[in-house]
Enzyme design. Structure first.
Site, PDB file in Angstrom:
ATOM      1  N   ARG A  10       0.833  -1.208   0.000  1.00  0.00           N
ATOM      2  CA  ARG A  10       0.000   0.000   0.000  1.00  0.00           C
ATOM      3  C   ARG A  10       0.868   1.259   0.000  1.00  0.00           C
ATOM      4  O   ARG A  10       0.576   2.234  -0.693  1.00  0.00           O
ATOM      5  CB  ARG A  10      -0.916  -0.005   1.236  1.00  0.00           C
ATOM      6  CG  ARG A  10      -1.670   1.309   1.438  1.00  0.00           C
ATOM      7  CD  ARG A  10      -2.679   1.231   2.579  1.00  0.00           C
ATOM      8  NE  ARG A  10      -2.092   0.948   3.881  1.00  0.00           N
ATOM      9  CZ  ARG A  10      -1.548   1.881   4.680  1.00  0.00           C
ATOM     10  NH1 ARG A  10      -1.457   3.142   4.298  1.00  0.00           N
ATOM     11  NH2 ARG A  10      -1.068   1.544   5.867  1.00  0.00           N
ATOM     12  N   HIS A  12       4.174   1.558  -0.836  1.00  0.00           N
ATOM     13  CA  HIS A  12       5.329   1.702  -1.727  1.00  0.00           C
ATOM     14  C   HIS A  12       5.187   1.189  -3.155  1.00  0.00           C
ATOM     15  O   HIS A  12       6.054   1.464  -3.964  1.00  0.00           O
ATOM     16  CB  HIS A  12       6.550   1.031  -1.095  1.00  0.00           C
ATOM     17  CG  HIS A  12       6.884   1.586   0.251  1.00  0.00           C
ATOM     18  ND1 HIS A  12       7.307   2.886   0.434  1.00  0.00           N
ATOM     19  CD2 HIS A  12       6.820   1.040   1.489  1.00  0.00           C
ATOM     20  CE1 HIS A  12       7.498   3.099   1.734  1.00  0.00           C
ATOM     21  NE2 HIS A  12       7.207   1.998   2.391  1.00  0.00           N
ATOM     22  N   HIS A 119       9.448  -3.526   4.574  1.00  0.00           N
ATOM     23  CA  HIS A 119       9.889  -2.183   4.938  1.00  0.00           C
ATOM     24  C   HIS A 119      10.771  -1.636   3.823  1.00  0.00           C
ATOM     25  O   HIS A 119      11.597  -2.358   3.279  1.00  0.00           O
ATOM     26  CB  HIS A 119      10.658  -2.256   6.271  1.00  0.00           C
ATOM     27  CG  HIS A 119      11.509  -1.051   6.567  1.00  0.00           C
ATOM     28  ND1 HIS A 119      10.975   0.143   6.997  1.00  0.00           N
ATOM     29  CD2 HIS A 119      12.842  -0.854   6.497  1.00  0.00           C
ATOM     30  CE1 HIS A 119      11.975   1.024   7.156  1.00  0.00           C
ATOM     31  NE2 HIS A 119      13.105   0.436   6.860  1.00  0.00           N
TER      32      HIS A 119
END
EC number: 4.6.1.18
Length: 128
Positions: A10, A12, A119
């Site tokens: 969502r 990146h 991440h």
């Protein structure tokens, strides 16, 4: 609850969006991807590549993460990305971003089974 892998997508992944020169890209995307709800997220990067290509980075070059953890990976090829940076005169809830297009290697942290990005750590000029 949103999984780390889904949250990464969502925040990146924008595979459909080709890198646009539209200066409003970040303002619109940060809002539509829910990154301006409780506060203005100061910096965010969108990657304009197929999700599978970004997930494949987890099996490329292992590098240390900024926080010292060892589960980060650098893409072996350049990716089209858009960097969104909050402008200094922004005031929540009116989050205004500067949009900049770049072609760089990305560094992501990966975990889980399947082993996927959770991440976005950094983007770096590709090593020639």
């Amino acid at each position: 609850k949103e999984s780390s892998a889904k949250k990464f997508q969502r925040q990146h992944i924008d595979s459909s969006g080709s890198p646009s020169t539209n200066p409003n890209y970040c303002n619109a995307m940060m809002k539509s991807r829910n990154m301006t709800q409780e506060r203005c997220k100061p910096v965010n990067t969108f990657v304009h590549e197929p999700l599978a290509d970004v997930q494949a980075v987890c099996f490329q070059k292992n590098v240390p993460c900024k926080n010292g953890q060892s589960n980060c990976y650098e893409s072996t090829s350049n990716m089209h990305i858009t960097d969104c940076r909050l402008t200094s005169n922004s005031k929540f809830p009116d989050c205004l971003y500067r949009t900049s297009q770049e072609e760089k290697s990305i560094i992501v942290a990966c975990e889980g089974n399947p082993y996927v990005p959770v991440h976005f750590d950094a983007s770096v000029a590709a090593s020639a």
